[in-house]
Design a protein around this motif. Structure first.
Motif, PDB file in Angstrom:
ATOM      1  N   SER A  42      42.700   1.154 -40.754  1.00 13.53           N
ATOM      2  CA  SER A  42      42.998   2.060 -41.190  1.00 13.53           C
ATOM      3  C   SER A  42      45.017   2.063 -41.127  1.00 13.53           C
ATOM      4  N   THR A  43      45.182   0.703 -41.854  1.00 10.24           N
ATOM      5  CA  THR A  43      46.040   0.145 -42.269  1.00 10.24           C
ATOM      6  C   THR A  43      46.277  -0.911 -42.831  1.00 10.24           C
ATOM      7  N   LEU A  44      47.124  -0.621 -44.197  1.00  7.69           N
ATOM      8  CA  LEU A  44      47.391  -2.053 -45.258  1.00  7.69           C
ATOM      9  C   LEU A  44      47.723  -3.905 -44.202  1.00  7.69           C
ATOM     10  N   HIS A  45      48.169  -3.550 -43.173  1.00  5.92           N
ATOM     11  CA  HIS A  45      48.316  -4.899 -42.779  1.00  5.92           C
ATOM     12  C   HIS A  45      47.697  -5.477 -41.407  1.00  5.92           C
ATOM     13  N   GLY A  46      46.126  -3.905 -41.564  1.00  9.81           N
ATOM     14  CA  GLY A  46      45.703  -4.564 -40.620  1.00  9.81           C
ATOM     15  C   GLY A  46      45.222  -5.036 -39.261  1.00  9.81           C
ATOM     16  N   GLY A  47      44.981  -5.972 -40.094  1.00 14.30           N
ATOM     17  CA  GLY A  47      43.588  -7.037 -40.078  1.00 14.30           C
ATOM     18  C   GLY A  47      42.933  -7.856 -40.386  1.00 14.30           C
ATOM     19  N   GLN A  48      42.573  -6.911 -41.452  1.00 22.06           N
ATOM     20  CA  GLN A  48      41.302  -7.019 -42.707  1.00 22.06           C
ATOM     21  C   GLN A  48      40.841  -8.225 -42.940  1.00 22.06           C
ATOM     22  N   GLU A  49      42.357  -9.573 -42.959  1.00 24.06           N
ATOM     23  CA  GLU A  49      41.114 -10.959 -43.651  1.00 24.06           C
ATOM     24  C   GLU A  49      41.136 -11.985 -42.417  1.00 24.06           C
ATOM     25  N   GLN A  50      42.141 -11.007 -41.390  1.00 25.44           N
ATOM     26  CA  GLN A  50      41.866 -11.825 -40.197  1.00 25.44           C
ATOM     27  C   GLN A  50      40.203 -11.559 -39.759  1.00 25.44           C
ATOM     28  N   CYS A  51      40.364  -9.966 -39.492  1.00 19.43           N
ATOM     29  CA  CYS A  51      38.424 -10.370 -38.893  1.00 19.43           C
ATOM     30  C   CYS A  51      37.787 -10.449 -39.661  1.00 19.43           C
ATOM     31  N   LEU A  52      37.891 -10.726 -40.564  1.00 18.90           N
ATOM     32  CA  LEU A  52      36.291 -11.366 -42.145  1.00 18.90           C
ATOM     33  C   LEU A  52      36.636 -13.130 -41.079  1.00 18.90           C
ATOM     34  N   HIS A  53      37.809 -13.948 -40.518  1.00 22.89           N
ATOM     35  CA  HIS A  53      37.893 -15.518 -40.706  1.00 22.89           C
ATOM     36  C   HIS A  53      37.416 -15.253 -39.442  1.00 22.89           C
ATOM     37  N   SER A  54      36.983 -13.552 -38.130  1.00 24.02           N
ATOM     38  CA  SER A  54      36.578 -13.948 -37.285  1.00 24.02           C
ATOM     39  C   SER A  54      34.928 -13.911 -37.242  1.00 24.02           C
ATOM     40  N   MET A  55      34.608 -13.228 -38.260  1.00 21.21           N
ATOM     41  CA  MET A  55      33.561 -13.816 -38.619  1.00 21.21           C
ATOM     42  C   MET A  55      32.518 -14.978 -39.126  1.00 21.21           C
ATOM     43  N   ILE A  56      33.457 -15.258 -40.077  1.00 20.36           N
ATOM     44  CA  ILE A  56      33.229 -16.496 -40.842  1.00 20.36           C
ATOM     45  C   ILE A  56      33.156 -18.068 -39.457  1.00 20.36           C
ATOM     46  N   THR A  57      33.745 -18.030 -37.988  1.00 18.46           N
ATOM     47  CA  THR A  57      33.596 -19.118 -37.219  1.00 18.46           C
ATOM     48  C   THR A  57      32.466 -19.219 -36.783  1.00 18.46           C
ATOM     49  N   PRO A  58      31.916 -17.668 -35.934  1.00 18.19           N
ATOM     50  CA  PRO A  58      30.117 -18.462 -35.607  1.00 18.19           C
ATOM     51  C   PRO A  58      29.387 -18.525 -36.919  1.00 18.19           C
ATOM     52  N   LEU A  59      29.157 -18.192 -37.882  1.00 11.80           N
ATOM     53  CA  LEU A  59      28.598 -18.374 -38.896  1.00 11.80           C
ATOM     54  C   LEU A  59      28.199 -19.563 -38.965  1.00 11.80           C
ATOM     55  N   LEU A  60      29.006 -20.652 -39.256  1.00 13.17           N
ATOM     56  CA  LEU A  60      29.143 -21.649 -40.123  1.00 13.17           C
ATOM     57  C   LEU A  60      28.871 -22.280 -38.614  1.00 13.17           C
ATOM     58  N   HIS A  61      29.195 -22.204 -37.656  1.00 12.76           N
ATOM     59  CA  HIS A  61      28.521 -23.277 -36.103  1.00 12.76           C
ATOM     60  C   HIS A  61      27.352 -23.211 -36.190  1.00 12.76           C
ATOM     61  N   HIS A  62      26.527 -21.253 -37.475  1.00 11.31           N
ATOM     62  CA  HIS A  62      24.705 -21.243 -37.106  1.00 11.31           C
ATOM     63  C   HIS A  62      24.748 -22.809 -38.706  1.00 11.31           C
ATOM     64  N   PRO A  74      34.502  -3.211 -38.394  1.00 16.52           N
ATOM     65  CA  PRO A  74      35.817  -3.058 -38.114  1.00 16.52           C
ATOM     66  C   PRO A  74      36.797  -3.752 -37.694  1.00 16.52           C
ATOM     67  N   SER A  75      38.333  -4.009 -38.364  1.00 17.29           N
ATOM     68  CA  SER A  75      39.335  -4.493 -37.740  1.00 17.29           C
ATOM     69  C   SER A  75      38.883  -3.780 -36.350  1.00 17.29           C
ATOM     70  N   TYR A  76      39.117  -4.961 -34.940  1.00 10.90           N
ATOM     71  CA  TYR A  76      39.979  -4.705 -34.452  1.00 10.90           C
ATOM     72  C   TYR A  76      41.147  -5.971 -33.677  1.00 10.90           C
ATOM     73  N   PHE A  77      42.068  -5.143 -33.813  1.00 12.59           N
ATOM     74  CA  PHE A  77      43.598  -6.612 -33.178  1.00 12.59           C
ATOM     75  C   PHE A  77      42.986  -7.427 -34.139  1.00 12.59           C
ATOM     76  N   GLY A  78      42.635  -7.353 -35.553  1.00 15.44           N
ATOM     77  CA  GLY A  78      42.302  -8.700 -36.252  1.00 15.44           C
ATOM     78  C   GLY A  78      41.379  -8.988 -36.012  1.00 15.44           C
ATOM     79  N   SER A  79      40.293  -8.486 -34.922  1.00 12.91           N
ATOM     80  CA  SER A  79      38.824  -9.797 -35.208  1.00 12.91           C
ATOM     81  C   SER A  79      37.484  -8.147 -35.201  1.00 12.91           C
ATOM     82  N   MET A  80      36.942  -8.650 -34.878  1.00 12.13           N
ATOM     83  CA  MET A  80      35.367  -8.602 -35.020  1.00 12.13           C
ATOM     84  C   MET A  80      35.534  -7.222 -33.688  1.00 12.13           C
TER      85      MET A  80
END
Length: 200
Positions: free
Chosen positions: A118-138, A80-86
């Motif tokens: 739970s809102t249309l602009h609830g940070g979904q895309e930013q949450c996905l970006h927060s997942m991308i970063t550590p996986l790119l490090h891997h 879930p997106s919590y404040f735009g992060s995982m």
């Protein structure tokens, strides 16, 4: 493939939306011959360190082990997106993967993400970006959703080119729209097909 021939669908789900998305991604993975879906979750984290989660969850998928992550052919990560992060439980699990980083166990494996808010602009895309970063490090290869999936254009609920998403009108609403279901399945198919291509 020399390692485990499965896509690991690893998630944290507080109210059930992410768990529901995981099932549809697994359905997509399982439509591809030669590879299968393995669904796993991460335990909750507590603000009191003395409290420990049971070794086996009371319900849902088993907890993931580092070895299951190391041996996967590809990874679908959900939160879930919590404040735009995982969510913290998923981040906590990822923070324990330094041994896999040191040994390069995830390099050149495909990865994707999925999220809900739970809102249309609830940070979904930013949450996905927060997942991308550590996986790119891997050294993993991020797999979004291309616009050949027409649901990305027509959806009035979830769906992003960065990964599947879900708009839950309230925290107890876990049913996915038709477009969200199709995009989850498309993401499962795409990562499974890419894992097979990269594994040759």
């Amino acid at each position: 493939m020399s390692e485990g021939n499965y896509i690991l669908i690893l998630f944290y789900s507080r109210h059930g939306s992410i768990a529901e998305m995981a099932k549809h991604i697994a359905r997509g993975v399982n439509k591809v011959a030669g590879i299968e879906a393995k669904i796993r979750q991460v335990p909750n984290v507590s603000d009191t360190t003395e409290i420990a989660s049971p070794a086996i969850p009371d319900e849902g998928a088993p907890y993931c082990t580092l070895e299951e992550l190391a041996d996967c052919s590809g990874l679908a990560l959900g939160s879930p997106s919590y404040f735009g992060s995982m969510a913290a439980p998923l981040k906590h699990f990822i923070d324990q993967t330094s041994t896999l980083w040191l040994t390069g166990r995830l390099i050149d494996k495909p990865a994707c993400g999925f999220t809900s808010a739970s809102t249309l602009h609830g940070g979904q895309e930013q949450c996905l970006h927060s997942m991308i970063t550590p996986l790119l490090h891997h050294g993993m290869i991020w797999m979004g959703l291309p616009y050949k999936n027409k649901e990305l254009i027509s959806t009035a609920t979830g769906g992003t080119p960065y990964g599947a998403s879900h708009l839950a009108n309230d925290t107890q609403e876990t049913s996915l729209s038709d477009e969200e279901q199709k995009l989850c399945e498309a993401q499962g198919i795409r990562i499974a097909e890419m894992a097979l291509k990269l594994g040759k």
